[in-house]
Scaffold this motif. Structure first.
Motif, PDB file in Angstrom:
ATOM      1  N   TYR A 113       0.837  -1.203   0.000  1.00 54.11           N
ATOM      2  CA  TYR A 113       0.000   0.000   0.000  1.00 54.11           C
ATOM      3  C   TYR A 113       0.870   1.250   0.000  1.00 54.11           C
ATOM      4  N   LYS A 176      -6.974   6.620  -2.538  1.00 56.82           N
ATOM      5  CA  LYS A 176      -7.325   5.210  -2.706  1.00 56.82           C
ATOM      6  C   LYS A 176      -6.291   4.475  -3.563  1.00 56.82           C
ATOM      7  N   PRO A 177      -6.176   3.152  -3.374  1.00 56.37           N
ATOM      8  CA  PRO A 177      -6.726   2.360  -2.275  1.00 56.37           C
ATOM      9  C   PRO A 177      -6.006   2.670  -0.972  1.00 56.37           C
ATOM     10  N   CYS A 178      -6.726   2.591   0.130  1.00 54.13           N
ATOM     11  CA  CYS A 178      -6.188   3.033   1.414  1.00 54.13           C
ATOM     12  C   CYS A 178      -6.255   1.904   2.442  1.00 54.13           C
ATOM     13  N   GLU A 204     -11.088  -3.771  -1.660  1.00 55.86           N
ATOM     14  CA  GLU A 204     -10.397  -3.301  -2.869  1.00 55.86           C
ATOM     15  C   GLU A 204     -10.186  -1.788  -2.888  1.00 55.86           C
ATOM     16  N   THR A 205     -11.025  -1.033  -2.184  1.00 57.38           N
ATOM     17  CA  THR A 205     -10.843   0.423  -2.087  1.00 57.38           C
ATOM     18  C   THR A 205     -10.382   0.837  -0.694  1.00 57.38           C
ATOM     19  N   ILE A 206     -11.025   0.291   0.319  1.00 51.46           N
ATOM     20  CA  ILE A 206     -10.677   0.544   1.713  1.00 51.46           C
ATOM     21  C   ILE A 206     -10.416  -0.794   2.400  1.00 51.46           C
ATOM     22  N   TRP A 272      -6.265  -7.932   0.051  1.00 53.66           N
ATOM     23  CA  TRP A 272      -5.915  -7.190  -1.151  1.00 53.66           C
ATOM     24  C   TRP A 272      -4.433  -6.855  -1.111  1.00 53.66           C
ATOM     25  N   VAL A 274      -1.718  -4.464  -3.198  1.00 51.91           N
ATOM     26  CA  VAL A 274      -1.679  -3.393  -4.193  1.00 51.91           C
ATOM     27  C   VAL A 274      -0.438  -3.574  -5.063  1.00 51.91           C
TER      28      VAL A 274
END
Length: 383
Positions: A113, A176-178, A204-206, A272, A274
């Motif tokens: 991330y 995002k993503p966060c 996937e976003t948060i 997730w 990233v």
């Protein structure tokens, strides 16, 4: 027989784990305590029982009134809370909160991330949040910013839907993503509800990680909630051991025992990674979904749609690890969870985690952890 009061919440996984740890100490030490224990809610103000006189207290000292009662009664006490009421005069045994914050940062950084946030709790007045501070500092040291939910927090008096709107508005503004860390399971679950309300995908976003372990809270959450393992049994065991020493005159109220965290229970809320290359993402998900099977690197490559050589290059370039080692680490993480949370035999755990035999698992475990699976299980349970 010593009379000991245990003043902790019994409505959470942490509380039940604490009681189990205290029980384990009594079993192992042969002590014969008469324990006062009553059902308590998580945010219930705790007090000494009216008219109770005893030899010692193990308590989540979460308010100044309780600390004052204990000090006035001159009863030996071990505080198992992150609150430091009575510091220097009331002994403490608790999970190392700063090490826990750093572990959460490490967990998210390994998922690659680049955007991070932290959300404290409005239910903890007068709490010096070293956990959130350590998380933010670890990210800063790694070259990243950490967004914080406003210090004023959520107004607890607002209707539930209004609280969700407040959190959802904050989540919407985050880059995002966060990767979001929350101090506890209640705040984490509220974040997930707020993300849904704001039509933000989790994970996937948060992504949402809770700073404490509560299996019941995780199981009822959709997606299931990832949590830091807060070693409740180990804390309970060592708190009882410390209180026993104080009551014997072998320790005093200035002692601090800090239990180190070493595990994150990963579930869907942080499921997730990233990464820019979708082939690598597919390979990682294949490992996650099939670690308990006899999978090989060739299976990963086929599922990812890449040659074995290319997949090895992708792992090396983006993760600095080989595919085979990634499989091993995922299996070992699952083995750690089963060692801590089950009474399964080594053979059963090895089979559930994809190892050819318990001997293979034990050798790999000792090589990576510098202790055997049995030693790890005993240590996590405080024995």
């Amino acid at each position: 027989m010593k009379n000991v009061a245990v003043l902790i919440e019994t409505s959470t996984g942490w509380g039940s784990g604490m009681v189990t740890g205290i029980s384990n100490y009594l079993d192992n030490s042969g002590e014969n305590w008469n324990v006062f224990l009553e059902p308590r809610g998580k945010f219930e103000p705790l007090r000494l029982p009216k008219g109770w006189t005893g030899d010692g207290v193990i308590a989540r000292v979460n308010n100044a009134d309780l600390a004052e009662e204990i000090l006035q009664a001159e009863i030996p006490c071990v505080n198992v809370s992150w609150y430091d009421y009575g510091q220097g005069t009331i002994a403490r045994c608790t999970l190392d909160e700063e090490a826990s914050g750093r572990l959460a940062a490490k967990y998210y950084l390994e998922k690659k991330y680049a955007h991070f946030a932290y959300c404290g709790s409005p239910w903890r007045p007068n709490y010096d949040d070293l956990f959130g501070q350590a998380y933010s500092q670890a990210l800063t040291s790694a070259g990243y910013d950490c967004h914080h939910f406003p210090a004023s927090g959520i107004d607890r008096e607002l209707p539930w839907i209004e609280q969700l709107r407040q959190l959802g508005a904050w989540l919407t503004e985050l880059p995002k993503p966060c990767a979001v860390l929350a101090i506890d399971t209640q705040t984490s679950r509220q974040l997930i509800d707020a993300a849904k309300h704001a039509q933000l995908g989790v994970p996937e976003t948060i992504a949402v990680l809770a700073g404490e372990y509560d299996e019941l809270a995780s199981g009822i959450t959709r997606p299931k909630l990832s949590m830091l393992d807060n070693a409740a049994q180990s804390v309970g065991y060592h708190a009882a051991q410390l209180l026993d020493r104080i009551m014997r005159g072998e320790a005093n109220g200035g002692e601090l025992v800090a239990i180190q965290p070493n595990n994150v229970i990963s579930e869907k809320s942080t499921d997730w990674t990233v990464l820019a290359d979708e082939r690598l993402v597919r390979a990682l998900r294949f490992i996650r979904d099939n670690y308990y099977r006899p999978i090989q690197v060739a299976d990963l490559a086929q599922h990812a749609g890449a040659s074995r050589r290319l997949l090895e290059q992708l792992f090396d370039r983006h993760l600095a690890i080989t595919p085979s080692r990634q499989i091993l680490l995922v299996r070992l993480e699952e083995a750690k969870v089963l060692l801590d949370r089950s009474v399964l035999t080594m053979s059963d755990i090895a089979a559930r985690c994809g190892f050819d035999s318990s001997e293979v698992m034990c050798r790999a475990f000792q090589r990576e952890m510098q202790l055997t699976p049995s030693e790890y299980r005993k240590r996590r349970r405080g024995a």
